[in-house]
Design a protein around this motif. Structure first.
Motif, mmCIF file in Angstrom:
data_model
loop_
_atom_site.group_PDB
_atom_site.id
_atom_site.type_symbol
_atom_site.label_atom_id
_atom_site.label_comp_id
_atom_site.label_asym_id
_atom_site.label_seq_id
_atom_site.Cartn_x
_atom_site.Cartn_y
_atom_site.Cartn_z
ATOM 1 N N GLN A 40 62.088 43.311 -40.254
ATOM 2 C CA GLN A 40 60.928 43.088 -40.982
ATOM 3 C C GLN A 40 60.547 44.038 -42.178
ATOM 4 O OE1 GLN A 40 57.926 42.227 -38.126
ATOM 5 N NE2 GLN A 40 56.613 41.648 -39.520
ATOM 6 N N ILE A 41 60.460 43.508 -43.113
ATOM 7 C CA ILE A 41 60.239 44.350 -44.403
ATOM 8 C C ILE A 41 58.876 44.551 -44.786
ATOM 9 C CG2 ILE A 41 60.717 44.508 -46.943
ATOM 10 C CD1 ILE A 41 63.133 44.574 -45.134
ATOM 11 N N GLU A 42 58.292 45.752 -44.427
ATOM 12 C CA GLU A 42 56.952 46.090 -44.522
ATOM 13 C C GLU A 42 56.553 47.213 -45.134
ATOM 14 O OE1 GLU A 42 54.759 44.610 -40.457
ATOM 15 O OE2 GLU A 42 56.944 45.276 -39.980
ATOM 16 N N THR A 43 57.512 47.893 -45.582
ATOM 17 C CA THR A 43 57.212 49.208 -46.166
ATOM 18 C C THR A 43 57.833 49.029 -47.772
ATOM 19 O OG1 THR A 43 59.139 50.426 -45.350
ATOM 20 C CG2 THR A 43 57.311 50.498 -44.195
ATOM 21 N N SER A 44 57.319 49.907 -48.554
ATOM 22 C CA SER A 44 57.835 49.712 -50.179
ATOM 23 C C SER A 44 59.316 50.494 -50.069
ATOM 24 C CB SER A 44 57.115 50.545 -51.012
ATOM 25 O OG SER A 44 56.604 52.033 -50.399
ATOM 26 N N GLN A 45 59.369 51.521 -49.096
ATOM 27 C CA GLN A 45 60.683 52.358 -49.077
ATOM 28 C C GLN A 45 61.896 51.467 -48.698
ATOM 29 O OE1 GLN A 45 57.929 53.187 -47.376
ATOM 30 N NE2 GLN A 45 57.381 55.052 -48.203
ATOM 31 N N SER A 46 61.501 50.223 -47.731
ATOM 32 C CA SER A 46 62.659 49.247 -47.381
ATOM 33 C C SER A 46 63.054 48.647 -48.773
ATOM 34 C CB SER A 46 62.356 48.255 -46.383
ATOM 35 O OG SER A 46 61.183 47.711 -46.867
ATOM 36 N N ILE A 47 62.387 48.392 -49.492
ATOM 37 C CA ILE A 47 62.548 47.943 -51.105
ATOM 38 C C ILE A 47 63.435 48.711 -51.919
ATOM 39 C CG2 ILE A 47 61.991 46.269 -53.162
ATOM 40 C CD1 ILE A 47 62.062 44.762 -50.190
ATOM 41 N N ARG A 90 71.367 48.012 -47.935
ATOM 42 C CA ARG A 90 72.053 48.859 -47.067
ATOM 43 C C ARG A 90 71.599 48.430 -45.716
ATOM 44 N NH1 ARG A 90 69.614 54.155 -49.282
ATOM 45 N NH2 ARG A 90 70.526 54.839 -47.538
ATOM 46 N N MET A 91 70.480 48.099 -45.465
ATOM 47 C CA MET A 91 69.840 47.641 -44.063
ATOM 48 C C MET A 91 70.729 46.516 -43.402
ATOM 49 S SD MET A 91 65.977 47.707 -44.426
ATOM 50 C CE MET A 91 65.155 49.326 -44.724
ATOM 51 N N ILE A 92 71.143 45.480 -44.289
ATOM 52 C CA ILE A 92 71.916 44.443 -44.078
ATOM 53 C C ILE A 92 73.288 44.893 -43.631
ATOM 54 C CG2 ILE A 92 73.044 42.193 -44.777
ATOM 55 C CD1 ILE A 92 70.598 41.811 -46.494
ATOM 56 N N ASP A 93 74.028 45.733 -44.401
ATOM 57 C CA ASP A 93 75.094 46.098 -44.194
ATOM 58 C C ASP A 93 75.280 47.099 -42.826
ATOM 59 O OD1 ASP A 93 77.876 46.662 -44.839
ATOM 60 O OD2 ASP A 93 77.339 48.926 -45.101
ATOM 61 N N ALA A 94 74.113 47.855 -42.603
ATOM 62 C CA ALA A 94 73.722 48.660 -41.195
ATOM 63 C C ALA A 94 73.944 47.846 -40.200
ATOM 64 C CB ALA A 94 72.620 49.731 -41.292
ATOM 65 N N ALA A 95 73.534 46.568 -40.292
ATOM 66 C CA ALA A 95 73.262 45.572 -39.235
ATOM 67 C C ALA A 95 74.899 45.227 -38.724
ATOM 68 C CB ALA A 95 72.524 44.389 -39.379
ATOM 69 N N ARG A 96 75.811 45.336 -39.229
ATOM 70 C CA ARG A 96 77.143 45.055 -38.820
ATOM 71 C C ARG A 96 77.336 43.573 -38.379
ATOM 72 N NH1 ARG A 96 78.382 50.181 -35.023
ATOM 73 N NH2 ARG A 96 77.685 51.766 -36.336
ATOM 74 N N GLY A 97 76.571 42.775 -39.276
ATOM 75 C CA GLY A 97 76.714 41.157 -39.086
ATOM 76 C C GLY A 97 75.880 40.554 -38.120
ATOM 77 N N ARG A 98 74.747 41.550 -37.507
ATOM 78 C CA ARG A 98 73.963 40.920 -36.460
ATOM 79 C C ARG A 98 72.572 40.666 -37.164
ATOM 80 N NH1 ARG A 98 74.777 42.827 -31.163
ATOM 81 N NH2 ARG A 98 76.668 44.312 -31.047
ATOM 82 N N ALA A 99 72.418 41.076 -38.410
ATOM 83 C CA ALA A 99 71.171 40.379 -38.865
ATOM 84 C C ALA A 99 71.068 39.276 -39.503
ATOM 85 C CB ALA A 99 71.074 41.405 -40.333
ATOM 86 N N THR A 100 70.025 38.314 -38.865
ATOM 87 C CA THR A 100 69.767 36.915 -39.148
ATOM 88 C C THR A 100 68.859 36.634 -40.346
ATOM 89 O OG1 THR A 100 68.431 36.822 -37.219
ATOM 90 C CG2 THR A 100 70.656 36.410 -36.672
ATOM 91 N N GLY A 101 67.943 37.528 -40.543
ATOM 92 C CA GLY A 101 66.793 37.401 -41.360
ATOM 93 C C GLY A 101 66.183 38.603 -41.872
ATOM 94 N N LEU A 102 65.503 38.361 -42.924
ATOM 95 C CA LEU A 102 64.850 39.394 -43.523
ATOM 96 C C LEU A 102 63.231 38.793 -43.474
ATOM 97 C CD1 LEU A 102 66.846 40.549 -46.671
ATOM 98 C CD2 LEU A 102 66.581 41.682 -44.230
#
Length: 432
Positions: free
Chosen positions: A225-232, A243-255
């Motif tokens: 969930q993208i709720e902070t400016s720092q995540s952008i 970088r968050m998508i990469d950190a999820a190691r293939g587990r991320a399904t959605g933003l």
């Protein structure tokens, strides 16, 4: 016929071999980072229900309340279309399909909320609510009353609530395992992510759970969930969300975009906090580009204007929600949040109008592409992919029927899937 003339070349075969060898690592990175869309159904919305409110009849109750709102404020196709501005020729089909959807499958994705929507509770109360949620979700999948996708939003990975979020996730997942296992439609949402390291920490939690229960590695995915400016935009100027998508190691399904937390974070006044604010558009555009090709899907936020009160007030709220949903669809945000049963009629009206009004053109362009028949638009393989995806999303949500799409395109569901999710470098799929 004469002997075919040999084609002349200048380069030795070793040149190609050396180039291929030099790009082996890049080929592997492309396959890992950008596998493309998974080809699974994407829900058109996510409904949030507080953990202490969720009950066995929540989904049916939302559908019934939505139908009651229709009966009270737009009892027929003409009044519904007039309230929302739906074209006359689509009024009947859209109204009929919305009613059928609310009767058959009113909620496509349900998130039981243990974060902002839950409120302060004791540890024992949250334990019980999480365990109860697991029992009810398992029962719903067992008796056929579930939404296609269900799960929880736990508390975030920030220090003040980290232990509580970890425990609630453990209680919920353990409860599902004891009740028979993790359902295929399980979805978890990790909120208020600011640093990629928080995603890494959640991955570690899921890895530990999978190991404890002998599950396949990577079995449990989650949304960020993208709720902070720092995540952008991170402190170093990079797009942290990538970088968050990469950190999820293939587990991320959605933003998932959090309209109100993000708006407040960048200083937008409450009266102007909405999913169509320029700050929201910027954040979602960055999310969209970061997610492109990764298989991670972008979800729009919600509106806090509820369709309640007299008919004139309900219609005003409906028009707002309908317009925001149509706007999101045009920008390729095919999913959003719904916070009230009264939002369901306009969610489906907007989605169904979007797909039905473009059906014939999309089907005709795809059929012409397959037949190499030309027409007034010269489409390329990438466009054929987009056209197929458009038709498949329409079928999945109930806006379109498989039979009518097959009649207009001459293609089966398998053909559409092949065009919509080609292998990398294989965009020249040929359907029969």
């Amino acid at each position: 016929m004469g002997q075919q003339e040999k084609v002349a070349t200048s380069l030795a075969g070793t040149v190609s071999e050396h180039i291929s060898a030099s790009l082996t690592a890049v080929d592997a990175e492309l396959a890992r980072r950008y596998p493309g869309d998974p080809g699974t159904r994407q829900p058109v919305h996510t409904v949030y229900v507080p953990g202490d409110v969720f009950a066995a009849d929540t989904i049916r109750s939302w559908g019934d309340q939505a139908l009651e709102a229709l009966d009270a404020h737009a009892p027929d196709a003409a009044s519904f279309a007039a309230a929302l501005g739906i074209p006359e020729e689509l009024a009947g089909p859209v109204h009929d399909r919305v009613r059928a959807k609310l009767e058959r499958e009113p909620v496509e994705d349900l998130r039981i909320d243990f974060e902002d929507g839950y409120g302060p509770r004791s540890g024992a109360e949250e334990d019980e609510a999480a365990a109860r949620a697991a029992r009810l979700v398992s029962q719903a999948y067992g008796d056929g009353t579930s939404a296609p996708y269900m799960g929880i939003r736990m508390k975030c990975m920030e220090a003040a609530v980290r232990d509580r979020g970890i425990r609630t996730t453990d209680v919920f997942l353990t409860g599902l395992m004891r009740a028979g296992g993790l359902p295929d439609g399980l979805v978890l949402t990790l909120p208020k992510v600011t640093y990629p390291e928080q995603v890494t920490a959640f991955v570690q939690l899921l890895e530990a759970f999978e190991k404890a229960h002998g599950l396949d590695a990577g079995r449990i995915g989650f949304e960020i969930q993208i709720e902070t400016s720092q995540s952008i935009l991170a402190a170093d100027g990079t797009a942290a969300v990538a970088r968050m998508i990469d950190a999820a190691r293939g587990r991320a399904t959605g933003l998932h975009y959090g309209t109100f937390d993000y708006s407040a974070c960048v200083g937008v006044s409450p009266a102007y906090q909405a999913s169509d604010h320029p700050a929201a558009d910027h954040a979602k555009a960055v999310m969209q580009v970061a997610a492109a090709g990764t298989g991670v899907r972008v979800c729009d936020g919600s509106t806090n204007v509820l369709p309640v009160g007299p008919t004139s007030q309900v219609h005003e709220a409906w028009r707002l929600h309908y317009g925001l949903t149509r706007r999101a669809l045009a920008r390729a945000y095919y999913q959003g949040w719904d916070m009230h049963p009264g939002h369901l009629p306009t969610r489906y009206a907007a989605v169904y109008t979007f797909y039905r009004e473009g059906l014939e053109q999309a089907a005709g362009r795809l059929a012409a592409y397959v037949a190499k028949a030309g027409g007034d638009v010269m489409d390329e393989p990438a466009t054929a992919k987009a056209l197929s995806g458009y038709l498949l999303r329409g079928i999945d949500c109930g806006a379109l029927d498989t039979a009518e799409v097959a009649r207009l395109t001459g293609l089966t569901r398998a053909d559409l899937d092949a065009f919509a999710s080609p292998r990398r470098g294989g965009l020249t799929v040929t359907a029969p």
